[in-house]
Design an enzyme around this catalytic site. Structure first.
Site, PDB file in Angstrom:
ATOM      1  N   CYS A   1       0.862  -1.173   0.000  1.00 29.70           N
ATOM      2  CA  CYS A   1       0.000   0.000   0.000  1.00 29.70           C
ATOM      3  C   CYS A   1       0.900   1.225   0.000  1.00 29.70           C
ATOM      4  CB  CYS A   1      -0.894   0.010   1.243  1.00 29.70           C
ATOM      5  SG  CYS A   1      -2.257   1.200   1.122  1.00 29.70           S
TER       6      CYS A   1
ATOM      7  N   LYS B   1     -12.244  -4.981   2.278  1.00 29.60           N
ATOM      8  CA  LYS B   1     -11.717  -4.104   3.321  1.00 29.60           C
ATOM      9  C   LYS B   1     -12.671  -2.923   3.484  1.00 29.60           C
ATOM     10  CE  LYS B   1      -7.683  -1.284   4.377  1.00 29.60           C
ATOM     11  NZ  LYS B   1      -6.329  -0.937   3.936  1.00 29.60           N
TER      12      LYS B   1
ATOM     13  N   ARG C   1     -10.840   7.619   3.538  1.00 26.40           N
ATOM     14  CA  ARG C   1     -10.652   6.491   2.630  1.00 26.40           C
ATOM     15  C   ARG C   1     -11.969   5.908   2.121  1.00 26.40           C
ATOM     16  NH1 ARG C   1      -6.315   6.648   5.838  1.00 26.40           N
ATOM     17  NH2 ARG C   1      -4.310   5.827   5.201  1.00 26.40           N
TER      18      ARG C   1
ATOM     19  N   LYS D   1     -11.756  -7.649   6.357  1.00 23.50           N
ATOM     20  CA  LYS D   1     -11.158  -6.753   7.344  1.00 23.50           C
ATOM     21  C   LYS D   1     -12.076  -5.580   7.619  1.00 23.50           C
ATOM     22  CE  LYS D   1      -7.328  -3.625   7.694  1.00 23.50           C
ATOM     23  NZ  LYS D   1      -6.349  -2.926   6.933  1.00 23.50           N
TER      24      LYS D   1
ATOM     25  N   SER E   1      -6.514  -3.334  14.705  1.00 26.00           N
ATOM     26  CA  SER E   1      -5.905  -2.704  15.877  1.00 26.00           C
ATOM     27  C   SER E   1      -6.886  -2.309  16.983  1.00 26.00           C
ATOM     28  CB  SER E   1      -5.064  -1.505  15.434  1.00 26.00           C
ATOM     29  OG  SER E   1      -5.840  -0.617  14.652  1.00 26.00           O
TER      30      SER E   1
HETATM   31  C1  PBG Z   1      -3.483   0.110   4.925  1.00 22.04           C
HETATM   32  C2  PBG Z   1      -3.788  -0.721   6.130  1.00 22.04           C
HETATM   33  C3  PBG Z   1      -4.519  -0.324   7.239  1.00 22.04           C
HETATM   34  C4  PBG Z   1      -4.521  -1.412   8.112  1.00 22.04           C
HETATM   35  C5  PBG Z   1      -3.795  -2.431   7.521  1.00 22.04           C
HETATM   36  N1  PBG Z   1      -3.366  -1.987   6.279  1.00 22.04           N
HETATM   37  C6  PBG Z   1      -5.110   0.958   7.595  1.00 22.04           C
HETATM   38  C7  PBG Z   1      -6.009   1.681   6.700  1.00 22.04           C
HETATM   39  O1  PBG Z   1      -6.511   1.168   5.705  1.00 22.04           O
HETATM   40  O2  PBG Z   1      -6.256   2.840   7.009  1.00 22.04           O
HETATM   41  C8  PBG Z   1      -5.209  -1.449   9.444  1.00 22.04           C
HETATM   42  C9  PBG Z   1      -4.819  -2.565  10.346  1.00 22.04           C
HETATM   43  C10 PBG Z   1      -5.238  -2.398  11.750  1.00 22.04           C
HETATM   44  O3  PBG Z   1      -6.008  -1.480  12.113  1.00 22.04           O
HETATM   45  O4  PBG Z   1      -4.793  -3.209  12.562  1.00 22.04           O
HETATM   46  N2  PBG Z   1      -2.291  -0.186   4.346  1.00 22.04           N
END
Ligand code: PBG
Length: 321
Positions: free
Chosen positions: A116, A191, A215, A246, A272
């Site tokens: 990403c 996602k 986003r 996710k 997270s």
């Molecule tokens: C983007 C990405 C995100 C997470 C993993 N890959 C954040 C986003 O899309 O803003 C989040 C993972 C988590 O919250 O543990 N590369």
């Protein structure tokens, strides 16, 4: 009329264990790591208790100490960001060096890399901006370069997470063209635009720098579920080997539907804030933490996930031994 005695099957621990349907095993878990350049660094992440950004030497030490981890997901935090995310595909970038070091030291460990741009662009968006919007085609080309740089470094799977249309196809074609037919694609297929990513953004520093917008034009609307199946179906057509849902805990129905409909491995990312929530509820009481975390992880697997990405992976493996 006799009353059915369902409680006979729950009478004691031996009977409950004997009849239990969902079993966690070490192979189910993938542990995320945040990697920084430099040496001997361990930078705790306030909003993710127990998790720190590590330099490569400490990453190797941590994997060694953890023992029993089967797979890791690596996120790089570059020393510098720019508007094109150029650090993301540097041959000697932080993730590329980490992959090389990990595969050298632990050849049997499965290494997955996040693909990403959000951690690498100054504006914090997942792609390149044109006219105030993320430009799909330009971004996909860069993502394909990033993925190839990870494959060259030795990644077993690349995990595109930008939610650009056509990113899986572009990555697959670029990998194949360069002779990396064996490198797999672990796609963040479904996602969602979620508030549960908050602590992660502190970890990679992509929130304070999100200078405009959000986003929601890329990630999915949480009011939808059919769309998730379209996303996964499309990724499979484009060449994804593993599909991810996710977040996980608030999206168990999506995991369930994905597993019912498609016969490829389904992974779920217990993100997270879902982790932080359990940490907060457990209030440093390790028994409580174990109970809550195992219930969450088991539920995700019961819903249909074959693999679970979780910040609890080390503890979970210890708990189920
Ligand atoms: C983007 C990405 C995100 C997470 C993993 N890959 C954040 C986003 O899309 O803003 C989040 C993972 C988590 O919250 O543990 N590369």
């Amino acid at each position: 009329m006799r009353v059915p005695q369902l409680r006979r099957l729950r009478r004691n621990q031996a009977i409950r264990d004997w009849l239990s349907q969902t079993h966690l095993k070490a192979e189910d878990f993938i542990l995320p790591y945040f990697i920084v350049g430099g040496r001997k660094l361990r930078q705790p992440i306030k909003s993710l208790p127990g998790i720190a950004r590590l330099s490569i030497d400490n990453l190797l030490a941590d994997i060694e100490a953890a023992g029993g981890i089967k797979a890791v997901l690596l996120f790089g935090i570059p020393d510098a960001k720019d508007c094109r995310g150029a650090q993301a595909y540097k041959g000697k970038g932080v993730v590329q060096r980490a992959v090389g070091a990990v595969k050298k030291r632990f050849p049997g460990l499965i290494v997955i890399t996040d693909v990403c741009l959000c951690g690498y662009t100054t504006d914090g968006h997942c792609g390149l901006i044109k006219g105030g919007l993320v430009d799909n085609e330009a971004t996909v080309k860069i993502l394909a370069r990033v993925a190839l740089s990870h494959a060259r470094a030795g990644a077993d799977f690349v995990a595109p997470s930008a939610m650009m249309d056509g990113q899986v196809r572009a990555i697959r074609e670029n990998l194949d063209r360069a002779g990396f037919n064996h490198t797999g694609i672990f796609s963040y297929s479904a996602k969602y635009a979620s508030g549960f990513y908050g602590p992660f953004r502190e970890a990679v520093g992509s929130a304070p720098t999100l200078q405009f917008g959000d986003r929601r034009a890329e990630q999915m609307d949480y009011r939808n579920s059919d769309e998730a199946l379209r996303e996964i179906g499309q990724d499979i057509d484009e060449g994804a080997d593993i599909a991810m849902v996710k977040p996980a805990l608030a999206y168990l129905d999506i995991i369930y539907r994905a597993k019912q409909k498609f016969n490829i491995p389904v992974a779920a990312y217990n993100v997270s804030a879902e982790y932080a929530l359990v940490k907060k509820l457990a209030e440093n009481d390790s028994t409580k933490e174990k109970e809550l975390a195992l219930e969450v992880l088991t539920a995700i697997k019961r819903a249909g996930a074959d693999l679970v990405i979780t910040y609890f992976a080390k503890e979970a493996i210890r708990w189920i031994k």
